[in-house]
Design an enzyme around this catalytic site. Structure first.
Site, short mmCIF file in Angstrom:
data_model
loop_
_atom_site.label_atom_id
_atom_site.label_comp_id
_atom_site.label_asym_id
_atom_site.label_seq_id
_atom_site.Cartn_x
_atom_site.Cartn_y
_atom_site.Cartn_z
N TYR A 15 0.92 -1.42 -0.08
CA TYR A 15 0.11 0.23 0.08
C TYR A 15 0.73 1.31 0.01
O TYR A 15 0.00 2.94 -0.34
CB TYR A 15 -0.84 -0.15 1.13
N HIS A 20 -4.59 5.73 -1.60
CA HIS A 20 -5.23 5.68 0.30
C HIS A 20 -4.11 6.24 1.02
O HIS A 20 -4.47 6.45 2.41
CB HIS A 20 -5.61 4.77 0.15
N TYR A 66 -5.70 -0.64 9.55
CA TYR A 66 -6.44 -0.29 8.94
C TYR A 66 -7.06 1.14 8.58
O TYR A 66 -7.66 1.71 9.32
CB TYR A 66 -7.04 -1.50 7.23
N ASN A 68 -10.13 2.01 7.83
CA ASN A 68 -11.48 1.73 7.86
C ASN A 68 -11.50 2.28 10.01
O ASN A 68 -12.60 2.52 10.23
CB ASN A 68 -12.00 1.24 7.96
N ASN A 114 -14.00 7.24 5.15
CA ASN A 114 -14.06 5.78 5.94
C ASN A 114 -13.50 6.04 6.94
O ASN A 114 -13.56 5.93 8.84
CB ASN A 114 -14.17 4.88 5.79
#
Length: 179
Positions: A15, A20, A66, A68, A114
């Site tokens: 990631y 993100h 993560y 969220n 989120n």
């Protein structure tokens, strides 16, 4: 008095260069600029770096949860470092703005993000600062398209502009940090 700057992103090498994770990328740049080194803090669900900016203690934090579930780490750090809501800044991607857009403000909504939603829910308040970094919106419709988009790498054109974009974000928050 301590200021807490939280970058929103996902843990894991896969990631690192995704849209993100632009919050993590900005914190990496900020840590480099002020000679901070991140270290793991499992009790805080994060890695963090302590830096001094204009004689002010600043904690840079990258949650190991993560996206969220960011709120859990923010609350743990808020309590551990005894940080007031006014001294918390959350840095996040914003798909509702074009790549390169920067917005810094307090007491605002989630914009559908989120990680911001979860942070506001866990803190039971939106009275913290946000730095929103525009990453653009996918050209394909649907929620699945959005998830794929924010978890995808920056385009070649975006990568060429990324350092300047991160610098623009840092310049936006330096006055808040006391510079």
């Amino acid at each position: 008095m301590v200021k807490l700057v939280v970058g929103i992103g996902n843990p894991g090498r896969q990631y690192v260069w995704t849209r993100h994770n632009i919050g993590f990328l900005l914190l990496d740049s900020l840590a480099s600029r002020f000679l901070g080194a991140f270290r793991e803090a499992p009790r805080l669900y994060a890695s963090f770096a302590k830096v001094e900016i204009s004689s002010e203690a600043v904690v840079l934090m990258k949650p190991t949860t993560y996206v969220n579930l960011t709120g859990k780490a923010v609350l743990a750090a808020k309590k551990f470092f005894d940080v007031s809501m006014e001294d918390i800044l959350v840095v996040a991607d914003d798909i509702n703005r074009e790549f390169g857009f920067v917005r810094f403000r307090q007491d605002c909504g989630s914009g559908g993000h989120n990680g911001i939603k979860n942070t506001t829910q866990i803190l039971q308040s939106n009275h913290y600062w946000q730095l929103r970094l525009g990453v653009g919106r996918p050209s394909y419709p649907g929620a699945e398209g959005v998830a794929d988009y924010v978890l995808s790498s920056f385009s070649l054109n975006e990568k060429e502009k990324l350092n300047d974009f991160l610098e623009k974000g840092i310049e936006e928050i330096l006055p808040w940090l006391g510079c």
